[in-house]
Design an enzyme around this catalytic site. Structure first.
Site, PDB file in Angstrom:
ATOM      1  N   ASP A  20      37.930  51.146  43.506  1.00  0.00           N
ATOM      2  CA  ASP A  20      38.892  50.167  43.883  1.00  0.00           C
ATOM      3  C   ASP A  20      39.862  51.033  44.494  1.00  0.00           C
ATOM      4  O   ASP A  20      40.402  52.177  44.239  1.00  0.00           O
ATOM      5  CB  ASP A  20      39.708  49.324  42.798  1.00  0.00           C
ATOM      6  CG  ASP A  20      40.360  48.260  43.023  1.00  0.00           C
ATOM      7  OD1 ASP A  20      39.945  47.294  42.703  1.00  0.00           O
ATOM      8  OD2 ASP A  20      41.366  48.572  43.653  1.00  0.00           O
ATOM      9  N   HIS A  50      32.672  40.504  41.411  1.00  0.00           N
ATOM     10  CA  HIS A  50      32.915  41.835  41.177  1.00  0.00           C
ATOM     11  C   HIS A  50      33.261  42.087  39.753  1.00  0.00           C
ATOM     12  O   HIS A  50      34.102  41.323  39.412  1.00  0.00           O
ATOM     13  CB  HIS A  50      33.736  42.797  42.227  1.00  0.00           C
ATOM     14  CG  HIS A  50      35.187  41.879  42.330  1.00  0.00           C
ATOM     15  ND1 HIS A  50      35.341  40.779  43.003  1.00  0.00           N
ATOM     16  CD2 HIS A  50      36.332  42.331  41.853  1.00  0.00           C
ATOM     17  CE1 HIS A  50      36.608  40.577  43.270  1.00  0.00           C
ATOM     18  NE2 HIS A  50      37.145  41.440  42.374  1.00  0.00           N
ATOM     19  N   HIS A 109      35.419  44.731  37.223  1.00  0.00           N
ATOM     20  CA  HIS A 109      36.218  45.856  37.325  1.00  0.00           C
ATOM     21  C   HIS A 109      36.205  46.654  35.894  1.00  0.00           C
ATOM     22  O   HIS A 109      35.848  46.050  35.011  1.00  0.00           O
ATOM     23  CB  HIS A 109      37.663  45.205  37.143  1.00  0.00           C
ATOM     24  CG  HIS A 109      38.258  44.487  38.375  1.00  0.00           C
ATOM     25  ND1 HIS A 109      39.137  45.151  39.164  1.00  0.00           N
ATOM     26  CD2 HIS A 109      38.175  43.221  38.594  1.00  0.00           C
ATOM     27  CE1 HIS A 109      39.613  44.395  40.188  1.00  0.00           C
ATOM     28  NE2 HIS A 109      38.959  42.927  39.841  1.00  0.00           N
TER      29      HIS A 109
HETATM   30  P1  AMP Z   1      40.388  40.481  42.458  1.00  0.00           P
HETATM   31  O1  AMP Z   1      39.639  39.617  43.468  1.00  0.00           O
HETATM   32  O2  AMP Z   1      41.560  39.746  41.776  1.00  0.00           O
HETATM   33  O3  AMP Z   1      39.457  40.946  41.168  1.00  0.00           O
HETATM   34  O4  AMP Z   1      40.766  42.017  43.133  1.00  0.00           O
HETATM   35  C1  AMP Z   1      40.301  42.471  44.003  1.00  0.00           C
HETATM   36  C2  AMP Z   1      39.987  43.761  43.960  1.00  0.00           C
HETATM   37  O5  AMP Z   1      39.577  44.554  45.081  1.00  0.00           O
HETATM   38  C3  AMP Z   1      41.577  44.401  43.959  1.00  0.00           C
HETATM   39  O6  AMP Z   1      41.680  45.474  42.731  1.00  0.00           O
HETATM   40  C4  AMP Z   1      41.935  45.226  45.217  1.00  0.00           C
HETATM   41  O7  AMP Z   1      42.487  46.565  45.188  1.00  0.00           O
HETATM   42  C5  AMP Z   1      40.264  45.579  45.577  1.00  0.00           C
HETATM   43  N1  AMP Z   1      40.027  45.868  46.871  1.00  0.00           N
HETATM   44  C6  AMP Z   1      40.367  45.186  47.921  1.00  0.00           C
HETATM   45  N2  AMP Z   1      39.912  45.622  49.191  1.00  0.00           N
HETATM   46  C7  AMP Z   1      39.269  46.700  48.807  1.00  0.00           C
HETATM   47  C8  AMP Z   1      38.601  47.748  49.423  1.00  0.00           C
HETATM   48  N3  AMP Z   1      38.285  47.614  50.854  1.00  0.00           N
HETATM   49  N4  AMP Z   1      37.811  48.706  48.791  1.00  0.00           N
HETATM   50  C9  AMP Z   1      38.131  48.918  47.475  1.00  0.00           C
HETATM   51  N5  AMP Z   1      38.679  47.785  46.663  1.00  0.00           N
HETATM   52  C10 AMP Z   1      39.171  46.825  47.446  1.00  0.00           C
END
Ligand code: AMP
Length: 129
Positions: free
Chosen positions: A29, A93, A95
Protein backbone atom coordinates in the site's frame (compact mmCIF):
# COMPACT_ATOMS: atom_id res chain seq x y z
CA UNK A 1 -11.90 2.21 -17.91
CA UNK A 2 -9.32 0.07 -16.10
CA UNK A 3 -8.93 0.68 -12.37
CA UNK A 4 -5.65 1.93 -10.97
CA UNK A 5 -5.12 -1.54 -9.49
CA UNK A 6 -5.62 -3.20 -12.89
CA UNK A 7 -3.01 -0.83 -14.28
CA UNK A 8 -0.65 -1.74 -11.43
CA UNK A 9 -1.13 -5.48 -12.03
CA UNK A 10 -0.53 -4.94 -15.75
CA UNK A 11 2.73 -3.09 -15.02
CA UNK A 12 1.41 0.17 -16.47
CA UNK A 13 1.71 1.99 -13.13
CA UNK A 14 4.68 1.34 -10.83
CA UNK A 15 4.27 -0.37 -7.48
CA UNK A 16 6.27 -2.17 -4.83
CA UNK A 17 5.39 -5.65 -6.04
CA UNK A 18 5.34 -8.48 -3.54
CA UNK A 19 3.96 -11.47 -5.44
CA UNK A 20 1.77 -12.58 -8.32
CA UNK A 21 0.44 -15.63 -10.06
CA UNK A 22 -1.80 -15.93 -13.11
CA UNK A 23 -4.85 -14.68 -11.25
CA UNK A 24 -3.78 -12.68 -8.20
CA UNK A 25 -1.34 -9.87 -7.39
CA UNK A 26 0.09 -8.39 -4.16
CA UNK A 27 1.85 -5.06 -3.65
CA UNK A 28 2.61 -2.61 -0.86
CA UNK A 29 0.00 0.00 0.00
CA UNK A 30 1.41 3.36 -1.05
CA UNK A 31 0.13 4.99 2.16
CA UNK A 32 0.88 2.26 4.69
CA UNK A 33 -0.80 2.33 8.10
CA UNK A 34 2.09 0.14 9.31
CA UNK A 35 5.36 -0.99 7.73
CA UNK A 36 4.66 -3.86 5.34
CA UNK A 37 0.98 -2.97 4.76
CA UNK A 38 0.16 -5.04 1.68
CA UNK A 39 -2.79 -5.20 -0.70
CA UNK A 40 -3.89 -8.41 -2.41
CA UNK A 41 -6.12 -8.23 -5.48
CA UNK A 42 -7.61 -10.48 -8.13
CA UNK A 43 -6.31 -9.47 -11.57
CA UNK A 44 -9.88 -9.89 -12.77
CA UNK A 45 -11.45 -6.50 -12.18
CA UNK A 46 -14.38 -6.77 -9.80
CA UNK A 47 -15.39 -3.94 -7.49
CA UNK A 48 -17.23 -5.70 -4.69
CA UNK A 49 -15.53 -8.75 -3.22
CA UNK A 50 -18.75 -10.66 -2.72
CA UNK A 51 -19.45 -10.39 -6.45
CA UNK A 52 -16.50 -12.74 -7.11
CA UNK A 53 -17.62 -16.26 -7.91
CA UNK A 54 -16.97 -18.79 -5.17
CA UNK A 55 -13.92 -20.29 -6.82
CA UNK A 56 -12.17 -16.98 -7.46
CA UNK A 57 -13.14 -15.74 -3.99
CA UNK A 58 -11.61 -18.83 -2.36
CA UNK A 59 -8.51 -18.48 -4.55
CA UNK A 60 -8.06 -14.86 -3.54
CA UNK A 61 -8.07 -15.74 0.15
CA UNK A 62 -5.73 -18.70 -0.39
CA UNK A 63 -3.29 -16.40 -2.19
CA UNK A 64 -3.66 -13.76 0.56
CA UNK A 65 -2.83 -16.44 3.13
CA UNK A 66 0.44 -17.26 1.35
CA UNK A 67 1.32 -13.57 1.22
CA UNK A 68 0.44 -13.12 4.92
CA UNK A 69 2.70 -16.04 5.89
CA UNK A 70 5.58 -14.49 3.96
CA UNK A 71 4.79 -11.04 5.35
CA UNK A 72 4.93 -12.16 8.97
CA UNK A 73 8.34 -13.72 8.34
CA UNK A 74 9.67 -10.61 6.61
CA UNK A 75 8.29 -7.90 8.90
CA UNK A 76 8.57 -8.38 12.67
CA UNK A 77 5.04 -8.36 14.12
CA UNK A 78 2.74 -10.16 16.51
CA UNK A 79 0.26 -11.09 13.78
CA UNK A 80 -1.17 -9.96 10.48
CA UNK A 81 -4.38 -7.92 10.64
CA UNK A 82 -6.83 -8.31 7.77
CA UNK A 83 -9.42 -5.88 6.44
CA UNK A 84 -11.58 -5.36 3.39
CA UNK A 85 -13.05 -1.91 2.79
CA UNK A 86 -12.98 -0.85 -0.85
CA UNK A 87 -14.34 2.62 -0.18
CA UNK A 88 -11.59 4.32 -2.16
CA UNK A 89 -10.54 2.07 -5.05
CA UNK A 90 -13.33 0.18 -6.91
CA UNK A 91 -11.29 -2.99 -7.40
CA UNK A 92 -11.63 -5.46 -4.57
CA UNK A 93 -8.58 -5.87 -2.37
CA UNK A 94 -7.55 -7.38 0.94
CA UNK A 95 -5.47 -5.27 3.32
CA UNK A 96 -2.78 -7.25 5.19
CA UNK A 97 -1.25 -5.22 8.01
CA UNK A 98 1.62 -6.34 10.30
CA UNK A 99 0.49 -5.56 13.85
CA UNK A 100 2.40 -4.90 17.04
CA UNK A 101 -0.72 -3.59 18.77
CA UNK A 102 -4.34 -3.22 17.70
CA UNK A 103 -3.70 0.49 17.29
CA UNK A 104 -1.63 -0.32 14.18
CA UNK A 105 -4.85 -1.34 12.40
CA UNK A 106 -6.38 2.09 12.13
CA UNK A 107 -7.50 3.49 8.81
CA UNK A 108 -6.27 7.05 8.67
CA UNK A 109 -2.94 6.08 10.30
CA UNK A 110 -0.04 6.79 8.00
CA UNK A 111 3.55 5.80 8.61
CA UNK A 112 6.22 7.47 6.55
CA UNK A 113 8.36 4.80 4.89
CA UNK A 114 11.09 6.03 2.52
CA UNK A 115 11.05 4.63 -1.00
CA UNK A 116 14.24 2.58 -0.49
CA UNK A 117 12.75 0.95 2.60
CA UNK A 118 9.45 0.22 0.77
CA UNK A 119 11.50 -1.50 -1.94
CA UNK A 120 13.49 -3.46 0.63
CA UNK A 121 10.32 -4.58 2.44
CA UNK A 122 8.68 -5.71 -0.82
CA UNK A 123 11.79 -7.69 -1.75
CA UNK A 124 12.00 -9.23 1.74
CA UNK A 125 8.39 -10.43 1.54
CA UNK A 126 8.87 -11.71 -2.01
CA UNK A 127 11.91 -13.69 -0.88
CA UNK A 128 9.77 -15.55 1.70
CA UNK A 129 7.10 -16.56 -0.84
P1 AMP B 1 -9.90 1.21 0.32
O1 AMP B 1 -10.46 1.22 -1.09
O2 AMP B 1 -10.72 2.06 1.25
O3 AMP B 1 -9.70 -0.18 0.86
O4 AMP B 1 -8.45 1.89 0.27
C1 AMP B 1 -7.64 1.82 -0.86
C2 AMP B 1 -6.20 1.65 -0.47
O5 AMP B 1 -5.43 1.66 -1.65
C3 AMP B 1 -5.64 2.76 0.44
O6 AMP B 1 -5.04 2.16 1.58
C4 AMP B 1 -4.62 3.46 -0.45
O7 AMP B 1 -3.50 3.94 0.29
C5 AMP B 1 -4.23 2.38 -1.43
N1 AMP B 1 -3.76 2.88 -2.72
C6 AMP B 1 -4.36 3.79 -3.51
N2 AMP B 1 -3.62 4.00 -4.63
C7 AMP B 1 -2.54 3.18 -4.54
C8 AMP B 1 -1.40 2.92 -5.37
N3 AMP B 1 -1.24 3.55 -6.54
N4 AMP B 1 -0.49 2.02 -4.95
C9 AMP B 1 -0.65 1.37 -3.77
N5 AMP B 1 -1.70 1.57 -2.94
C10 AMP B 1 -2.63 2.46 -3.31
Amino acid sequence: MATIFSKIAAGEIPCYKVAEDERYFAFLDINPMAKGHTLVIPKHEVNYMFDLDEEEYAGLWAFARKVAMALEQAVPCKRIGVAVLGMEVPHCHIHLVPLQTEKDMKFGNKVNVPAEEMQAIAEAIAAKM
